[in-house]
Scaffold this motif. Structure first.
Motif, PDB file in Angstrom:
ATOM      1  N   THR A   1       7.502  -3.866  -2.652  1.00 39.33           N
ATOM      2  CA  THR A   1       6.685  -3.361  -3.762  1.00 39.33           C
ATOM      3  C   THR A   1       7.233  -3.831  -5.105  1.00 39.33           C
TER       4      THR A   1
ATOM      5  N   HIS B   1      10.052 -10.616 -10.415  1.00 36.16           N
ATOM      6  CA  HIS B   1       9.525 -11.924 -10.828  1.00 36.16           C
ATOM      7  C   HIS B   1       8.822 -11.852 -12.183  1.00 36.16           C
ATOM      8  N   TRP B   2       8.178 -10.727 -12.457  1.00 42.62           N
ATOM      9  CA  TRP B   2       7.487 -10.603 -13.742  1.00 42.62           C
ATOM     10  C   TRP B   2       8.491 -10.544 -14.881  1.00 42.62           C
TER      11      TRP B   2
ATOM     12  N   ASN C   1       9.435  -6.243  -5.695  1.00 41.31           N
ATOM     13  CA  ASN C   1       9.727  -7.669  -5.780  1.00 41.31           C
ATOM     14  C   ASN C   1       8.881  -8.328  -6.875  1.00 41.31           C
ATOM     15  N   GLU C   2       7.662  -7.853  -7.007  1.00 42.58           N
ATOM     16  CA  GLU C   2       6.748  -8.379  -8.024  1.00 42.58           C
ATOM     17  C   GLU C   2       7.263  -8.075  -9.440  1.00 42.58           C
TER      18      GLU C   2
ATOM     19  N   GLN D   1       0.466  -7.291  -1.169  1.00 44.70           N
ATOM     20  CA  GLN D   1       1.715  -7.969  -1.525  1.00 44.70           C
ATOM     21  C   GLN D   1       2.328  -8.661  -0.310  1.00 44.70           C
TER      22      GLN D   1
ATOM     23  N   ARG E   1      -0.232  -2.468 -12.866  1.00 43.46           N
ATOM     24  CA  ARG E   1      -0.118  -3.430 -11.771  1.00 43.46           C
ATOM     25  C   ARG E   1       0.242  -2.780 -10.443  1.00 43.46           C
TER      26      ARG E   1
ATOM     27  N   LYS F   1      -2.115  -1.876  -2.258  1.00 45.38           N
ATOM     28  CA  LYS F   1      -1.373  -2.862  -3.038  1.00 45.38           C
ATOM     29  C   LYS F   1      -0.226  -3.428  -2.216  1.00 45.38           C
TER      30      LYS F   1
ATOM     31  N   THR G   1       0.394 -11.753   0.421  1.00 44.13           N
ATOM     32  CA  THR G   1       0.716 -12.796  -0.556  1.00 44.13           C
ATOM     33  C   THR G   1       2.070 -13.430  -0.266  1.00 44.13           C
TER      34      THR G   1
END
Length: 397
Positions: free
Chosen positions: A79, A85-86, A81-82, A29, A156, A25, A32
Motif C-alpha cells: 500500500t 516512490h511519490w 510503496n506508492e 496496486q 490517492r 486500491k 500494477t
C-alpha cells in the motif's frame, strides 16, 4: 540528520492504518506491480473480507487488513510503496536532476545543487511499515511538505492523517521519536552531531517488563522451570541491547534501567557472584562485567553492560545487475534432494562473501561455477547450517 544536515523532521501518524487500507486500491496496486495471478488475487480478496467475530456477531470488513494476520505487514508495504516512490519523485528521483551532470561515480550532487535554486521541495523519506518520517532542510519546506503529503494520502490512498499527532520537529531544539528511539542533533567541535536515546516511554515499558520477569524468577509460573524463567529474562536483556545499541547514549539509558532492575534483583533474589562457566559467546559479551550475577548457578545478564554500536559500520554488498542475476539463478536452481536450509544459506553466503570465492577471492561470474561446500562432510555428521557451509568455485570442491 548528520550527513545531510536535514534538521526538520515531519512525524506522520496515519489514523488506524491497518483498519483503513482500501481493498480495491490495494488489489489495483498489486496488479500494477505485476502480480497477475488471478487465483492469488482472489485468495487475497478472501483474506481481506474474512469475517471478524465481534460481540457474538460476524462483521464482514469493507476496508483494512486482518489484525495480527501474518500477511498484513506485507500488504501494508504494498500500500505505502506508492508513497515511497511519490516522495522520491519530488526530489531524489525528480527528472530535473537528470538534466544536470552526474559524475562517473553516479553522484547527483550537482543536480541537487541546481534544484535548490528552484521552488521544488527537498524531501527524503524513511519508512518502516506504516511508521514513517520525512526529512527536510527548512521549516518552510517541511510545512509545505506536510500539507502536500497529507492531501496526497487522502486523495490517492484514502488514508487519513491524524492532525494532532502529526507535527514538524526542529531536531536542533527537540527530540524526534522513531521506532522506539528519540533523536536530535547537538553542537560538537563546531558542527552538529546526532544524539540518540531510547525513547522515554520505551525505557518505562522495558523496565516494567524486566521487573515482571524477575518476579517470575522469584516464583516460577506453573509448569515453568526456574532455568526457563532465567533463560527468558536473559533473552529479554539480549533483545533490548541488540535492538537499541545503535543509540549513541545506549549505555546511559541501560544503566538507568539497570539501577531500577538491580534494586528488584537485590530485594527479591538470592544471587551470588559465581556460577557455571560462561559459554564462549557469553564470555565475549559479559565476561568482563562486574555487574554479572548468578542465581541457581545460571548467569543473569546485566542490562546496564552494553556499548554503542555505530549503524554506519554495517557492510552492505553492492547490488549490480550481475549479482542480481546470480541471486535469482541460485534461488531457482533445483535442490536435487537437498534441504531448504541449504538453499537459503547458499544465497545468504553469496551475499556475505560479496559474490567472491572463499579461496581465490575472485568474483563468481556465473551461478553455475558456484559450489556450496560442506566444511564438515555430511557423511561425517556435517549439517546444512550456515556455519558449516562455504562457497567456492567448482575447481576447489
Amino acid at each position: 540528520m548528520s550527513l545531510g544536515h536535514l534538521h526538520f523532521v515531519i512525524e506522520f501518524d496515519i489514523k488506524k492504518f491497518f483498519d483503513n487500507v482500501n481493498h480495491s486500491k490495494l488489489i489495483r496496486q498489486m496488479w500494477t506491480l505485476g502480480i497477475r495471478d488471478t487465483q492469488l488475487l482472489y485468495n487475497i480478496k478472501q483474506i481481506l473480507k474474512a469475517p471478524i467475530k465481534e460481540k457474538h456477531r460476524l462483521i464482514y470488513p469493507v476496508k483494512g487488513t486482518p489484525q495480527g494476520g501474518i500477511i498484513s505487514p506485507l500488504l501494508a508495504n504494498i500500500t505505502l510503496n506508492e508513497l515511497d516512490h511519490w516522495v522520491e519523485s519530488n526530489w531524489e528521483e525528480n527528472p530535473v536532476v537528470y538534466k544536470y551532470s552526474i559524475n562517473s561515480r553516479g553522484s547527483k550532487s550537482s543536480g541537487y545543487t541546481a534544484m535548490r535554486k528552484t521552488k521544488l521541495k527537498e524531501m527524503y523519506i524513511v519508512r518502516y511499515a506504516d511508521d514513517f518520517r520525512i526529512f527536510c532542510r527548512t521549516k518552510t519546506a517541511a510545512e509545505k511538505t506536510r500539507i502536500a503529503i497529507t492531501q496526497w494520502l487522502q486523495e490517492r490512498l484514502k488514508l487519513e492523517v491524524s492532525p494532532d499527532k502529526t507535527r514538524v520537529v526542529n531536531v536542533k531544539k527537540k527530540y524526534s521519536e522513531f521506532l522506539g528511539f528519540k533523536i536530535k542533533v547537538r553542537p560538537k567541535a563546531k558542527k552538529l552531531v546526532t544524539e540518540s536515546h531510547i525513547a522515554d516511554n520505551k525505557i518505562k515499558s522495558v523496565t516494567q517488563k524486566l521487573k515482571k520477569q524477575i518476579k517470575h524468577i522469584q516464583r516460577p509460573r506453573p509448569k515453568v522451570k526456574l532455568a526457563e524463567e532465567i533463560w527468558q529474562y536473559n533473552l529479554m536483556v539480549r533483545g533490548i541491547q541488540n535492538y537499541y545499541q545503535i543509540a549513541t547514549h545506549i549505555s546511559i539509558d541501560c544503566q538507568k534501567i539497570g539501577r531500577a532492575v538491580n534494586t528488584i534483583i537485590k530485594n527479591r533474589l538470592n544471587v551470588s557472584r559465581t556460577g557455571r562457566k560462561l559459554t564462549k559467546a557469553e564470555k565475549a559479551r559479559y565476561g568482563k562485567s562486574k555487574q554479572l550475577r548468578y542465581i541457581a548457578n545460571e548467569p543473569l545478564y546485566p542490562i546496564g553492560y552494553v556499548q554503542h554500536q555505530s549503524p554506519m559500520n554495517k557492510t552492505v554488498t553492492a547490488y549490480t545487475p550481475k549479482t542480481g542475476e546470480i541471486n535469482i539463478k541460485l534461488l531457482h536452481q533445483p535442490l536435487y534432494g537437498r534441504s531448504i536450509e541449504y538453499a537459503d544459506n547458499r544465497i545468504s553466503l553469496y551475499n556475505a562473501q560479496k559474490g567472491k570465492c572463499a579461496v581465490t577471492s575472485k568474483d563468481f561470474e556465473i551461478a553455475e561455477e558456484i559450489h556450496c561446500h560442506h566444511i564438515k562432510p555430511k557423511n561425517k555428521g556435517g549439517t546444512d547450517e550456515y556455519e558449516n557451509l562455504i562457497l567456492v568455485t567448482e575447481a576447489f570442491k
